[in-house]
Enzyme design. Structure first.
Site, PDB file in Angstrom:
ATOM      1  N   ASP A  83       5.890  -3.028  11.507  1.00  9.00           N
ATOM      2  CA  ASP A  83       4.746  -2.762  10.641  1.00  9.00           C
ATOM      3  C   ASP A  83       3.867  -4.001  10.584  1.00  9.00           C
ATOM      4  O   ASP A  83       3.954  -4.874  11.470  1.00  9.00           O
ATOM      5  CB  ASP A  83       5.209  -2.310   9.256  1.00  9.00           C
ATOM      6  CG  ASP A  83       6.023  -3.365   8.505  1.00  9.00           C
ATOM      7  OD1 ASP A  83       6.196  -4.493   9.029  1.00  9.00           O
ATOM      8  OD2 ASP A  83       6.483  -3.069   7.386  1.00  9.00           O
ATOM      9  N   ARG A  85     -11.960  12.700  17.171  1.00  6.04           N
ATOM     10  CA  ARG A  85     -10.588  12.896  16.692  1.00  6.04           C
ATOM     11  C   ARG A  85     -10.084  14.310  16.991  1.00  6.04           C
ATOM     12  O   ARG A  85     -10.805  15.292  16.797  1.00  6.04           O
ATOM     13  CB  ARG A  85     -10.510  12.599  15.199  1.00  6.04           C
ATOM     14  CG  ARG A  85     -10.732  11.123  14.907  1.00  6.04           C
ATOM     15  CD  ARG A  85     -10.823  10.848  13.434  1.00  6.04           C
ATOM     16  NE  ARG A  85      -9.636  11.304  12.730  1.00  6.04           N
ATOM     17  CZ  ARG A  85      -9.537  11.290  11.399  1.00  6.04           C
ATOM     18  NH1 ARG A  85     -10.543  10.854  10.662  1.00  6.04           N
ATOM     19  NH2 ARG A  85      -8.434  11.698  10.806  1.00  6.04           N
ATOM     20  N   LYS A  89      -7.117   7.533  -2.033  1.00  5.69           N
ATOM     21  CA  LYS A  89      -6.526   7.485  -0.697  1.00  5.69           C
ATOM     22  C   LYS A  89      -5.615   6.268  -0.564  1.00  5.69           C
ATOM     23  O   LYS A  89      -6.016   5.146  -0.870  1.00  5.69           O
ATOM     24  CB  LYS A  89      -7.645   7.435   0.350  1.00  5.69           C
ATOM     25  CG  LYS A  89      -7.170   7.556   1.784  1.00  5.69           C
ATOM     26  CD  LYS A  89      -6.688   8.944   2.108  1.00  5.69           C
ATOM     27  CE  LYS A  89      -6.420   9.099   3.609  1.00  5.69           C
ATOM     28  NZ  LYS A  89      -5.857  10.409   3.935  1.00  5.69           N
ATOM     29  N   THR A  91      -4.435  21.288  10.744  1.00  2.00           N
ATOM     30  CA  THR A  91      -4.829  19.942  10.340  1.00  2.00           C
ATOM     31  C   THR A  91      -4.690  19.837   8.825  1.00  2.00           C
ATOM     32  O   THR A  91      -4.500  20.845   8.143  1.00  2.00           O
ATOM     33  CB  THR A  91      -6.265  19.624  10.807  1.00  2.00           C
ATOM     34  OG1 THR A  91      -6.558  18.251  10.560  1.00  2.00           O
ATOM     35  CG2 THR A  91      -7.292  20.495  10.105  1.00  2.00           C
ATOM     36  N   SER A  92      -4.764  18.641   8.310  1.00  2.29           N
ATOM     37  CA  SER A  92      -4.457  18.435   6.893  1.00  2.29           C
ATOM     38  C   SER A  92      -5.518  19.045   5.988  1.00  2.29           C
ATOM     39  O   SER A  92      -6.705  19.052   6.295  1.00  2.29           O
ATOM     40  CB  SER A  92      -4.311  16.942   6.588  1.00  2.29           C
ATOM     41  OG  SER A  92      -5.461  16.233   6.957  1.00  2.29           O
ATOM     42  N   HIS A 108       0.847  -1.191   0.000  1.00  3.65           N
ATOM     43  CA  HIS A 108       0.000   0.000   0.000  1.00  3.65           C
ATOM     44  C   HIS A 108       0.878   1.235   0.000  1.00  3.65           C
ATOM     45  O   HIS A 108       2.106   1.153   0.089  1.00  3.65           O
ATOM     46  CB  HIS A 108      -0.940   0.014   1.209  1.00  3.65           C
ATOM     47  CG  HIS A 108      -0.255  -0.178   2.528  1.00  3.65           C
ATOM     48  ND1 HIS A 108       0.328   0.847   3.226  1.00  3.65           N
ATOM     49  CD2 HIS A 108      -0.038  -1.298   3.260  1.00  3.65           C
ATOM     50  CE1 HIS A 108       0.870   0.380   4.343  1.00  3.65           C
ATOM     51  NE2 HIS A 108       0.665  -0.918   4.387  1.00  3.65           N
TER      52      HIS A 108
END
Length: 555
Positions: free
Chosen positions: A148, A424, A36, A504-505, A11
């Site tokens: 991972d 969040r 994404k 934030t993004s 990914h």
């Protein structure tokens, strides 16, 4: 040497270009394709390459595929074993390995002119390790820990950098995997596995680790540098949550328990590694290293003097690590990363041309930093698009949404803008020299990879960025490295008395971070954002949607 690094198999496909040991460019395919994570991590997608990211990296340096000296592919199929032999339930994994073996041919097709004989298979976890040990500024000889979901046949690597070499000290064989255990819980809690693990970390702050004793039966260190991590009966511990279902206290408690057992195991691994190397510096990479809560505990309670985390710690970072590893092996001295701004950018003239083509009203204020600070002081939300885009999952002052931290409602407001879950948190950015009076933790922290305790006297002053547990995942801003962001922060403090801004993004839920000007305009046009600061230009929402301007644009 001119080396192109490629991550593709699982990914987050990405490409990175290293020339004479220096990182010239690095980008994730999702920023170009607008999918994404680039693709889902299933065997049937393993053939997909970061074609657009690789082509851009070469274009950035003015190179053609035939100009390369080597291509690093961050997976070595010769090291892999059949999934069933590793205890994995993945009946189509053989297809993934077939695609990996054929990668040189696929790369030749994707990059016409490339000699497939230049492709080198780099072990997955060695690529992760190199992305930490060779990219960390001032690390020198250091320890490196990689964790991972999985690589060829392992899920973990403890290693050490000695000059231009990486020495493997221990590797945990599959099926034991801290990453896979966390992925399983992500799925059990109704989130998208191998994508939404950060949501589990956020949810954990709302729970109590009351299931920790039960989890310790399945996840625990073995004392020899490895661990046991498999077979957790999630359904026996907590009811499964559907994606459209509200979370309960049980869900938060199991998240907190999993977070706690992860941290305990990581601390044991870190202590074992230090006992082998006695190094001062530890570098971290692999998807588990994006767990900033665990990173903070390692830094606080572990034996190393300094902990550095690769900002692109997930699989995207193996593109860079693979290239750095081949560079070091070829005699080039790897140059440390000086920042994560390794992606695309546009000149002021190019940005102006984009805005004119889009027929949107805009102006060029005398100082965009001061204009943005004024808008933030008026409690407006600002889309901030400046310089080169970031490599890795964090918005670090180049593709960001900014807001006033002094209004508690801005947390809910931003989560609504982005379409995110309300549990969040959002993050603060702060000038590096001001951070210590407000936040207690690893400093400096330029990549948002640690959490910090917010000083009690500041919690009521900046409530939007204080998580439910009293912490914040901060980004410190260096004046020399980020002069425009620093100027904006300074002007905002002059207007409000607060040296902190919400960061934030710049994206909405389920979509990659904004990368090019078209992405920025689409996000601005579809979200209740008040101001778009794109290069030196300002696009204001009121002007953007004013009927007479729309009519003028149509004519």
């Amino acid at each position: 040497m001119r080396i192109l690094g490629i991550n593709a198999l699982f990914h987050d496909p990405a490409a990175a270009l290293v020339i004479d040991g220096r990182t010239v460019a690095a980008a994730e395919e999702e920023r170009f394709s607008r999918r994404k994570h680039g693709k889902r991590p299933v065997p049937f997608s393993a053939w997909e390459l970061p074609e657009k990211a690789a082509a851009w990296c070469l274009k950035r340096a003015g190179l053609r595929p035939q100009d390369l000296d080597a291509v690093a592919y961050s997976f070595d199929p010769q090291l892999a074993r059949p999934a069933e032999e590793m205890g994995l339930d993945d009946p189509w994994d053989h297809l993934r390995l077939t695609y990996a073996r054929e990668a040189p041919g696929f790369l030749k097709t994707a990059l016409p002119g490339l000699d497939p004989g230049l492709v080198r298979f780099v072990p997955h976890h060695m690529a992760h390790a190199a992305s930490g040990a060779f990219a960390a500024p001032g690390a020198g000889d250091c320890s490196v820990l990689v964790l991972d979901g999985r690589g060829e046949r392992a899920s973990h690597l403890a290693a050490r950098r000695v000059h231009d070499r990486l020495e493997s000290l221990y590797s945990q064989e599959l099926p034991h995997s801290l990453g896979l255990v966390y992925e399983e819980l992500t799925d059990h809690l109704g989130f998208l596995r191998s994508s939404d693990e950060f949501k589990v970390m956020a949810l954990a702050s709302h729970g109590r680790p009351r299931m920790l004793p039960e989890l310790r039966r399945y996840v625990y260190p073995t004392g020899d540098g490895g661990f046991h991590a498999t077979g957790v009966p999630w359904a026996e511990l907590c009811p499964r949550r559907r994606p459209d279902e509200a979370w309960t206290q049980d869900h938060a408690d199991i998240a907190a328990s999993a977070q706690a057992v992860l941290e305990e195991t990581l601390l044991d691994l870190v202590r074992w590694l230090h006992g082998q190397t006695h190094d001062r510096v530890l570098t971290l990479a692999g998807g588990v290293a994006l767990n900033c809560v665990a990173n903070s505990r390692i830094a606080r309670e572990g034996p190393f003097d300094r902990v550095w985390v690769q900002p692109a710690a997930g699989d995207a970072g193996t593109a860079l690590g693979g290239a750095l590893l081949l560079a070091a092996g070829g005699g080039d001295e790897p140059e440390p990363m000086h920042g994560a701004d390794l992606g695309r950018d546009w000149s002021d003239a190019e940005l102006g041309a984009w805005l004119k083509t889009a027929a949107v009203p805009f102006d060029r204020p005398a100082d965009i930093a001061a204009t943005v600070a004024g808008a933030l002081a008026d409690n407006q939300i600002v889309a901030w698009f400046q310089g080169r885009s970031e490599y890795g999952p964090r918005a670090l002052g180049h593709r960001s949404l900014l807001a006033h931290p002094g209004h508690a409602g801005n947390l809910e407001r931003l989560n609504d803008v982005k379409g995110r879950e309300q549990f969040r948190p959002v993050a603060p950015m702060v000038l590096q020299e001001r951070a210590a009076e407000i936040f207690d933790g690893v400093l400096p922290s330029p990549y948002m990879l640690f959490v910090h305790e917010v000083a009690p006297q500041w919690r009521e002053r900046i409530p939007a960025v204080v998580h439910v547990d009293g912490t914040a995942r901060i980004q410190t801003v260096d004046r020399q490295a980020e002069p425009l962001v620093a100027r904006m922060l300074g002007e905002f403090e002059r207007l409000t008395g607060l040296p902190v801004v919400v960061n934030t993004s710049l994206n909405t839920a389920g979509r990659p971070m904004v990368d090019d000007p078209r992405d920025a305009l689409e996000c601005f046009g579809s979200s209740p954002v008040d101001l778009l600061a794109i290069g030196p230009y300002a696009v204001r929402r009121g002007d953007f949607f004013r009927s007479d301007d729309t009519d003028d644009a149509a004519r």
